[in-house]
Design a protein around this motif. Structure first.
Motif, PDB file in Angstrom:
ATOM      1  N   ALA A  88       0.745  -1.198  -0.045  1.00  0.00           N
ATOM      2  CA  ALA A  88       0.052   0.092  -0.088  1.00  0.00           C
ATOM      3  C   ALA A  88       0.684   1.295   0.000  1.00  0.00           C
ATOM      4  O   ALA A  88       0.662   2.177  -0.745  1.00  0.00           O
ATOM      5  N   GLY A 174      16.211   1.270 -19.753  1.00  0.00           N
ATOM      6  CA  GLY A 174      15.206   0.389 -20.292  1.00  0.00           C
ATOM      7  C   GLY A 174      14.660  -0.611 -19.312  1.00  0.00           C
ATOM      8  O   GLY A 174      14.047  -1.507 -19.682  1.00  0.00           O
TER       9      GLY A 174
ATOM     10  N   SER B  13      14.692  -2.870 -24.219  1.00  0.00           N
ATOM     11  CA  SER B  13      13.988  -3.163 -23.076  1.00  0.00           C
ATOM     12  C   SER B  13      13.265  -4.428 -23.175  1.00  0.00           C
ATOM     13  O   SER B  13      12.213  -4.497 -23.825  1.00  0.00           O
ATOM     14  N   THR B  16       9.399  -5.599 -22.701  1.00  0.00           N
ATOM     15  CA  THR B  16       8.756  -4.495 -22.394  1.00  0.00           C
ATOM     16  C   THR B  16       8.619  -3.377 -23.157  1.00  0.00           C
ATOM     17  O   THR B  16       9.610  -3.397 -24.186  1.00  0.00           O
ATOM     18  N   THR B  18       7.747  -0.138 -21.929  1.00  0.00           N
ATOM     19  CA  THR B  18       7.396   0.930 -20.993  1.00  0.00           C
ATOM     20  C   THR B  18       7.946   2.314 -21.810  1.00  0.00           C
ATOM     21  O   THR B  18       7.457   3.329 -21.663  1.00  0.00           O
ATOM     22  N   ASP B  27       3.716  -4.610 -15.596  1.00  0.00           N
ATOM     23  CA  ASP B  27       3.592  -3.412 -15.192  1.00  0.00           C
ATOM     24  C   ASP B  27       1.994  -3.630 -14.821  1.00  0.00           C
ATOM     25  O   ASP B  27       1.839  -2.969 -13.677  1.00  0.00           O
ATOM     26  N   PHE B  30       1.726  -5.708 -11.778  1.00  0.00           N
ATOM     27  CA  PHE B  30       2.469  -5.164 -10.410  1.00  0.00           C
ATOM     28  C   PHE B  30       1.283  -4.093  -9.917  1.00  0.00           C
ATOM     29  O   PHE B  30       1.221  -3.999  -8.783  1.00  0.00           O
ATOM     30  N   ARG B  31       0.779  -3.348 -11.041  1.00  0.00           N
ATOM     31  CA  ARG B  31      -0.161  -2.245 -10.332  1.00  0.00           C
ATOM     32  C   ARG B  31      -1.219  -2.952  -9.857  1.00  0.00           C
ATOM     33  O   ARG B  31      -2.011  -2.365  -8.803  1.00  0.00           O
ATOM     34  N   LEU B  34      -0.259  -4.174  -6.127  1.00  0.00           N
ATOM     35  CA  LEU B  34      -0.241  -2.790  -5.406  1.00  0.00           C
ATOM     36  C   LEU B  34      -1.613  -2.225  -5.056  1.00  0.00           C
ATOM     37  O   LEU B  34      -2.049  -2.114  -3.917  1.00  0.00           O
ATOM     38  N   THR B  35      -2.401  -2.373  -6.056  1.00  0.00           N
ATOM     39  CA  THR B  35      -3.869  -1.701  -5.914  1.00  0.00           C
ATOM     40  C   THR B  35      -4.595  -2.403  -4.890  1.00  0.00           C
ATOM     41  O   THR B  35      -5.196  -1.931  -3.871  1.00  0.00           O
ATOM     42  N   ALA B  37      -3.154  -4.271  -2.302  1.00  0.00           N
ATOM     43  CA  ALA B  37      -2.602  -3.900  -1.161  1.00  0.00           C
ATOM     44  C   ALA B  37      -3.302  -2.627  -0.526  1.00  0.00           C
ATOM     45  O   ALA B  37      -3.681  -2.561   0.775  1.00  0.00           O
ATOM     46  N   ALA B  38      -3.407  -1.701  -1.561  1.00  0.00           N
ATOM     47  CA  ALA B  38      -3.761  -0.310  -1.039  1.00  0.00           C
ATOM     48  C   ALA B  38      -5.202  -0.483  -0.609  1.00  0.00           C
ATOM     49  O   ALA B  38      -5.646   0.132   0.301  1.00  0.00           O
ATOM     50  N   LEU B  39      -6.230  -1.327  -1.449  1.00  0.00           N
ATOM     51  CA  LEU B  39      -7.413  -1.387  -1.215  1.00  0.00           C
ATOM     52  C   LEU B  39      -7.631  -1.922   0.026  1.00  0.00           C
ATOM     53  O   LEU B  39      -8.838  -1.844   0.699  1.00  0.00           O
ATOM     54  N   SER B  40      -6.812  -2.943   0.557  1.00  0.00           N
ATOM     55  CA  SER B  40      -7.004  -3.610   1.940  1.00  0.00           C
ATOM     56  C   SER B  40      -7.245  -2.567   2.962  1.00  0.00           C
ATOM     57  O   SER B  40      -8.041  -2.996   4.013  1.00  0.00           O
ATOM     58  N   ILE B  41      -6.758  -1.435   3.187  1.00  0.00           N
ATOM     59  CA  ILE B  41      -6.776  -0.622   4.152  1.00  0.00           C
ATOM     60  C   ILE B  41      -8.411   0.162   4.118  1.00  0.00           C
ATOM     61  O   ILE B  41      -8.733   0.030   5.205  1.00  0.00           O
ATOM     62  N   PRO B  42      -8.756   0.842   3.317  1.00  0.00           N
ATOM     63  CA  PRO B  42     -10.254   1.109   3.267  1.00  0.00           C
ATOM     64  C   PRO B  42     -11.179  -0.004   3.484  1.00  0.00           C
ATOM     65  O   PRO B  42     -12.137   0.151   4.193  1.00  0.00           O
ATOM     66  N   LEU B  44     -10.600  -2.780   5.179  1.00  0.00           N
ATOM     67  CA  LEU B  44     -10.600  -3.055   6.701  1.00  0.00           C
ATOM     68  C   LEU B  44     -11.121  -2.161   7.181  1.00  0.00           C
ATOM     69  O   LEU B  44     -12.097  -2.461   8.297  1.00  0.00           O
TER      70      LEU B  44
END
Lengths: 281, 329
Positions: A88, A174, B13, B16, B18, B27, B30-31, B34-35, B37-42, B44
């Motif tokens: 997070a 890269g 590259s 990728t 990018t 990517d 990965f995002r 992370l989203t 993990a971030a969502l888990s807080i609200p 909870l």
């Protein structure tokens, strides 16, 4: 005495007053640590770490069950809480413009200020009430909920400190975004993140309130998280509020062990912070 | 602009694209991770609010708003009123602030304005250690060191000196509102100190230099140029300390005496919301008792959220962007 002198004297008096505040503020620390060492050390022995509690009235015995319980629950809480918090935190630092970031940051601050006893009630209604029994896992979950916002906020701050040029250099070479984030940005911020994580672990290791009606405590050596479990803070509370002199001695010794654990984590954290500062110049 | 041949892209590259603006699968994954993990807080927090709300439904339906105005607390007769708990929570916290605020401000002022550079960090670290001591250890120390000392020395002195006030009358037991407030004061002091220190450090040095340049003494510079500038941030630090004090559980539970009563005397035992939950939850007599305690938890949660949100707003106004007050310690 003329006015200038009076003003100078007043300034000196106030300087003395704020210095007195420092003495008064440091005094409790000295007194608490002093009593802990004096009363706790006399009851410490090898048995204290390796033996189980004995029934009231008998001497000897130790708090092995509480030490094992604390390690198991704090370990489990870290396994759940640290990855979530770091994930997070990376999200908030890497996508600062996203609306979710704003929400997460705000909610993390709300959770950080939430009394741990309230989190305990939450873990009870969520896990204990639905499973119909107390368990070490419920305690670990409560501790994990307390850890997530703390770890998230430090991770975010530490990642924000990583110079943008590092990220650009990696991208220019890269690297894909995710590899840049994981291998360059996260690795650069790592000492700071470890510091924050260790402080969070130290904080929850000393928590009692969220364990009172989740892990509950236990007389036995429990290694299964599905059963009620003891923990050092619960032991301190139980022995301190109990009626026997012998129990009070155990409470002091257990408190000393607990504070050693917490302080070792704190010192390790500060050592990491020192290394982080040295690395960033 | 010339387009880059696909094979060169691949060489620059591998796997990728990018650098050329398109997202690679890595990517996106990965995002997404992370989203989550971030969502888990609200999620909870939402879950927490929901559980406390539904858990307290029984008590809310039965007592409604009378819950916080009634003093009856009788699990056997199934009568629950939280007024003594609210009273004890507010009084012990405010009393703690009364003791802790002058001390912590004094320390913060000394550290930012007067202290030689070499002693600043050691003193701040020592007081920071106070924040690292677990609550239950404060409770232990309070029971066996602080209370005996208060009972033998401080309380009798207060009684003989200020006994004409109702605050300092009545029998002296030991466990009391005042004992709990004193331990709370020690516990919130490091928080108020460290945040006000950060706020004071955020005051531009031009403020001080201007005052000193006009011939002010060092104290006058602090009083007339530094403190007014930092006022709302310091107020925020105090409110943050209040938030801590309101929710503090173990040490208070061990020292306040745990009696569902409202007493005028500070020597009398009291009770707080957090302490009542800690003592009664595991052995609650029935569903209504549990629900009433969950209602107490819900109320405590709402109060601390309001207090903390207010504090952060105040701190943010002074130390904008410095991150003051949002750290774990």
């Amino acid at each position: 005495m003329n006015r200038t002198q009076a003003r100078r004297v007043k300034s000196q008096v106030m300087t003395g007053a704020v210095m007195a505040c420092v003495v008064l503020a440091v005094l409790p620390l000295v007194l608490i640590l002093g009593t802990l060492i004096v009363r706790g050390a006399s009851s410490l022995s090898v048995d204290f770490f390796t033996k189980m509690p004995v029934p009231a009235g008998e001497t000897g015995g130790g708090v092995l069950n509480a030490i094992v319980g604390t390690l198991l629950m704090v370990g489990t809480a870290s396994l759940i809480g640290v990855p979530l918090g770091i994930g997070a935190g990376i999200y908030a630092a890497e996508y600062p413009g996203s609306r979710l970031t704003w929400v997460v940051r705000f909610v993390a601050d709300v959770l950080n200020g939430t009394p741990s006893i309230v989190v305990g009630v939450f873990a009870w209604t969520w896990i204990v009430a639905s499973q119909k029994h107390f368990s070490g896992f419920a305690g670990a979950a409560a501790l994990a909920i307390l850890m997530v916002p703390m770890v998230m906020r430090t991770t975010e701050e530490m990642i924000k400190l990583v110079p943008h040029s590092l990220r650009e250099a990696a991208l220019a070479l890269g690297y894909s975004r995710w590899r840049t984030t994981l291998q360059v940005v996260l690795m650069t911020g790592l000492p700071g993140i470890v510091t924050g994580t260790l402080l969070a672990i130290a904080r929850v290791a000393g928590e009692t309130a969220p364990l009172l009606f989740t892990a509950l405590g236990s007389q036995y050596l429990v290694t299964r998280l599905a059963e009620p479990m003891s923990a050092l803070p619960l032991t301190v509370f139980g022995y301190a509020t109990g009626p026997y002199e012998e129990w009070h001695r155990y409470a002091w010794a257990a408190a000393l062990v607990l504070i050693l654990l917490v302080f070792v984590l704190n010192i390790a954290a500060r050592a990491m912070a020192g290394r982080a500062r040295a690395a960033n110049g | 602009m010339t387009t880059i041949p696909a094979d060169l892209r691949a060489a620059v590259s591998p796997g990728t694209e990018t650098a050329l603006g398109r997202r690679s699968r890595g990517d996106v994954a990965f995002r997404a991770l992370l989203t989550l993990a971030a969502l888990s807080i609200p999620v909870l927090l939402g879950f927490l609010v929901w559980e406390l709300w539904t858990g307290s439904a029984l008590a809310r339906a039965r007592f409604g708003m009378d819950f916080v105005t009634s003093s009856a607390w009788d699990p056997v007769a199934e009568q629950f009123g939280a007024l003594p708990l609210v009273f004890g929570t507010v009084v012990s916290s405010l009393l703690a602030l009364l003791i802790a605020v002058p001390l912590s401000l004094g320390v913060a002022i000394y550290l930012t304005e007067f202290a030689p550079r070499a002693v600043r960090q050691p003193i701040a670290t020592m007081i920071g250690l106070l924040a690292a001591i677990p609550s239950v250890v404060y409770g232990l120390w309070g029971i066996f060191v602080l209370i005996p000392f208060l009972r033998s020395t401080i309380f009798p002195a207060l009684k003989s000196g200020l006994g004409f006030l109702p605050l300092f009358q009545g029998p002296i037991y030991g466990p009391s509102m005042l004992a709990a407030a004193i331990i709370l004061a020690i516990m919130v002091m490091p928080y108020i100190m460290s945040v006000s220190r950060e706020v004071l450090e955020a005051v531009p040095s031009g403020q001080r230099e201007a005052a000193l340049g006009m011939g002010a003494t060092r104290w006058e510079a602090v009083r007339t140029a530094v403190l007014p500038y930092a006022r709302s941030g310091i107020f925020g630090a105090i409110v943050l300390g209040l938030g801590r004090a309101l929710g503090e559980t173990m040490a208070v539970t061990m020292l306040i005496g745990n009696r569902h009563e409202i007493a005028a005397s500070l020597f009398a035992p009291g009770y707080t919301m957090a302490a009542a939950i800690a003592n009664e939850f595991a052995e609650a007599a029935g569903n209504l008792h549990l629900s009433a305690l969950t209602y107490v938890a819900f109320t405590l949660f709402v109060v601390t959220v309001v207090v903390n949100a207010g504090a952060r707003l105040l701190i943010w106004r002074v130390a904008r962007g410095s991150g003051a007050g949002s750290r774990a310690l």
